[in-house]
Scaffold this motif. Sequence first.
Motif, short mmCIF file in Angstrom:
data_model
loop_
_atom_site.label_atom_id
_atom_site.label_comp_id
_atom_site.label_asym_id
_atom_site.label_seq_id
_atom_site.Cartn_x
_atom_site.Cartn_y
_atom_site.Cartn_z
N MET A 1 69.61 149.28 0.10
CA MET A 1 68.34 149.01 0.91
C MET A 1 68.47 147.30 1.19
SD MET A 1 64.59 150.05 -0.38
CE MET A 1 65.24 151.33 -1.36
N LEU A 2 68.84 146.57 0.29
CA LEU A 2 68.92 145.27 0.38
C LEU A 2 69.96 144.84 1.12
CD1 LEU A 2 68.34 144.57 -3.68
CD2 LEU A 2 67.27 143.38 -1.82
N ALA A 3 71.14 145.15 1.23
CA ALA A 3 72.04 144.99 2.03
C ALA A 3 71.64 145.35 3.47
CB ALA A 3 73.47 145.89 1.72
N LEU A 4 71.00 146.40 3.53
CA LEU A 4 70.65 146.94 5.05
C LEU A 4 69.78 145.75 5.63
CD1 LEU A 4 71.03 149.27 7.05
CD2 LEU A 4 69.36 150.62 5.61
N THR A 5 68.70 145.42 4.63
CA THR A 5 67.41 144.67 5.06
C THR A 5 68.00 143.22 5.38
OG1 THR A 5 65.24 144.47 5.16
CG2 THR A 5 66.15 144.09 3.10
N ARG A 6 69.02 142.70 4.63
CA ARG A 6 69.43 141.48 4.77
C ARG A 6 70.86 141.16 5.37
NH1 ARG A 6 66.14 137.90 1.78
NH2 ARG A 6 67.29 136.29 2.87
N ASN A 7 71.24 142.17 5.95
CA ASN A 7 72.46 142.38 6.84
C ASN A 7 73.60 141.85 5.90
OD1 ASN A 7 70.94 142.98 9.25
ND2 ASN A 7 69.98 140.93 9.16
N ILE A 8 73.81 142.14 4.85
CA ILE A 8 74.86 141.41 4.09
C ILE A 8 76.29 142.02 4.67
CG2 ILE A 8 75.82 141.48 1.64
CD1 ILE A 8 72.95 140.56 0.99
N PRO A 9 76.55 143.11 5.06
CA PRO A 9 77.83 143.49 5.38
C PRO A 9 78.40 142.77 6.70
CG PRO A 9 76.89 145.42 4.87
CD PRO A 9 75.77 144.46 4.98
N GLN A 10 77.38 142.80 7.49
CA GLN A 10 77.62 142.01 8.96
C GLN A 10 77.68 140.50 8.69
OE1 GLN A 10 74.99 144.00 8.13
NE2 GLN A 10 74.84 145.58 9.46
N HIS B 1 78.79 139.06 6.17
CA HIS B 1 79.95 138.87 5.14
C HIS B 1 81.02 138.99 6.28
CE1 HIS B 1 83.09 139.00 2.53
NE2 HIS B 1 83.36 140.13 2.91
N ALA B 2 81.07 140.15 7.27
CA ALA B 2 82.41 139.97 8.05
C ALA B 2 82.27 138.93 9.00
CB ALA B 2 81.99 141.37 8.71
N SER B 3 81.09 138.40 9.68
CA SER B 3 81.06 137.28 10.68
C SER B 3 81.61 135.97 9.76
CB SER B 3 79.76 137.27 11.20
OG SER B 3 79.07 136.50 10.90
N THR B 4 81.40 135.84 8.64
CA THR B 4 81.60 134.65 8.11
C THR B 4 82.94 134.46 7.72
OG1 THR B 4 79.20 134.65 6.98
CG2 THR B 4 80.91 132.93 6.14
N MET B 5 83.34 135.68 7.30
CA MET B 5 84.93 135.83 6.92
C MET B 5 85.81 135.66 8.21
SD MET B 5 85.09 136.27 3.60
CE MET B 5 86.71 136.94 3.12
N ALA B 6 85.05 135.86 9.47
CA ALA B 6 85.86 135.61 10.46
C ALA B 6 85.56 134.42 11.18
CB ALA B 6 85.20 136.46 11.81
N GLY B 7 85.00 133.41 10.38
CA GLY B 7 85.10 132.03 10.71
C GLY B 7 83.61 131.32 11.43
N TRP C 1 79.37 130.87 11.81
CA TRP C 1 78.36 130.58 10.87
C TRP C 1 76.96 131.01 11.59
CZ3 TRP C 1 78.30 129.27 6.04
CH2 TRP C 1 77.27 128.35 5.34
N ASP C 2 76.92 132.20 11.63
CA ASP C 2 75.77 133.01 12.32
C ASP C 2 74.44 132.99 11.31
OD1 ASP C 2 77.14 133.23 14.61
OD2 ASP C 2 77.62 135.40 14.06
N ARG C 3 73.62 131.98 11.32
CA ARG C 3 72.47 131.99 10.55
C ARG C 3 71.49 132.80 11.23
NH1 ARG C 3 70.80 128.23 6.43
NH2 ARG C 3 69.54 127.38 7.89
#
Length: 528
Positions: free
Chosen positions: A108-117, A119-125, A127-129
Amino acid sequence: MTKVLVSDPIDQAGIDILSQVAHVDVRTGLVAEELLNAVADYDALMVRSGTRVTAAVIDAAPRLKIIGRAGVGVDNVDVTAATRRGVLVVNSPEGNTIAAAEHAMAMMLALTRNIPQAHASTMAGRWDRKRHLGNELYKKNLGVVGLGKIGAHVARIAQALGMVVLAHDPFISNERAQKLQVRLVELDALFEEADYVTLHIPRTHETANLVGEKLLKRMKPTARLINCARGGVVDETALVDALRNNTIAGAALDVYASEPLPAESPLRSVKDNLILTPHLGASTAEAQASVAIDVAEQIRDVLLGLPARSAVNIPGLSPDLIEALRAHLSLAEHLGHCISQLAGGNVQELEVRMQGELAARPSQPLVTASLKGLLSSALGERINYVNAGLEAKSRGIKVLEVKDEASRDYSGGSLQLICRSSSGFHKLTGAVFAGDELRITSVDSFPISVPPSNHMLFTRHRDMPGIIGRLGSLLGQHNVNIASMQVGRRIMRGDAVMVLSVDDPIPESLLEDITSIDGIREAHAVSL
Ligand SMILES: NC(=O)C1=CN([C@@H]2O[C@H](COP(=O)(O)OP(=O)(O)OC[C@H]3O[C@@H](n4cnc5c(N)ncnc54)[C@H](O)[C@@H]3O)[C@@H](O)[C@H]2O)C=CC1
Ligand SMILES: O=C(O)C(=O)COP(=O)(O)O
């Protein structure tokens, strides 16, 4: 040598416990065919959700006594087939409750705060705030479908986060919901009001594809769905459509209609608003140790002839209850075994009467024990507490259960079995004296007091001089030694019963000679 097959990854603590009493083989990742070939030699099977224990697997394992599911859901085990075969199924109803509830909250927390997405975008270089703006759970409505062990724990955690919890569970009382400070609502209302819906129901006929197009359409476009319960309760095609069309804001799934999730599943192609985990709800070190120990202990106990604490297919019979009812269960089995031999012909109906103080005890175990005894003449070792009810049903035996609290014959109460069969009607009553002494206290309403013994002779005769002497001589001529004898009658020179305990079984041919004694109308040999 007792052997246990462990066919899914299980914590070592469980293997260590099993090894105390059995040779343990750990063979994970077997395909269906390999499992079928492997099970023949095993007395117990221990699985998680990965192994499908089908009727064919159970049939291929003639020695199998117990299937242990190191977790909650037993939908991967054909429990009906196991019950039919008398194979006990046990699980660990509470060992992974916390793990599954915490996984639902993590989703629920990951979903509502877009954590996987994020994480993936930060790891890909990147800085999408801006792109990953989320929502707070605080003051949002959480709809819990299934307010059982996991659902209730999710409700508690959500309340601590400031969420307002509503729930749908047709099998939960208002008092329980009030205690949890949860508002019970209808399913449609829950889907309409909730900002987050989390599912904690088993997969059953009623819940299959429960969450489909209709319910998804009731959800707010800002709402999110979490399923950490069972695959198949959500219609995956309808969910993919709802996510693609932004009918709902997002979903997180841990479980799937088909597991492992097929590579070509359309779920894998949904971008951005879907989080998938590979059935990880119970995958914490703590939960895995807990379920492995819980289930391994039960397998060990059952292999040692002791009861299991969480049997799925012996409803209502806990070890505490077995202990409290031990003598009465034994009495019920003896009376059942005895009455089936008195009945002789096909049994059509068994009435189990719990009388006096016994009427206050749970009746189901006593009914099951009576049926086990009744069917043991026909089925021998094959009948047990697991399959007694089902075997009786499949033989068309009608079972009646009567509680007669008003009856005051013995302290502790008494148990009466009334059996109607193609050859007539018999009634046996028994009681337990001094804690553990079993007595048959009446036969066909004639009072007697006889402990059940291995070999017995029951007669129905006319109360007249000479009969007992003639019977005694006849048995003597056939070298049958009498250990004890009791006569029960209601009036002088009327009808009477006689119960003899003898040292040896009475042959069928001798029964014919006994019934040819003048005055003896019926004679039944009973072996317990
Ligand atoms: N993802 C994972 O790894 C795990 C999944 N599970 C699954 O989670 C589910 C819940 O487990 P527990 O809470 O331990 O079970 P539980 O038996 O304590 O609770 C299930 C609840 O669902 C309710 N229910 C049944 N049919 C319903 C319906 N049609 N509508 C609404 N409510 C209904 C029942 O009344 C009960 O209160 C099970 O399916 C279990 O297999 C459990 C552990 C880990
Ligand atoms: O206990 C359950 O019902 C689960 O779904 C856990 O499954 P698992 O033991 O992790 O394969």
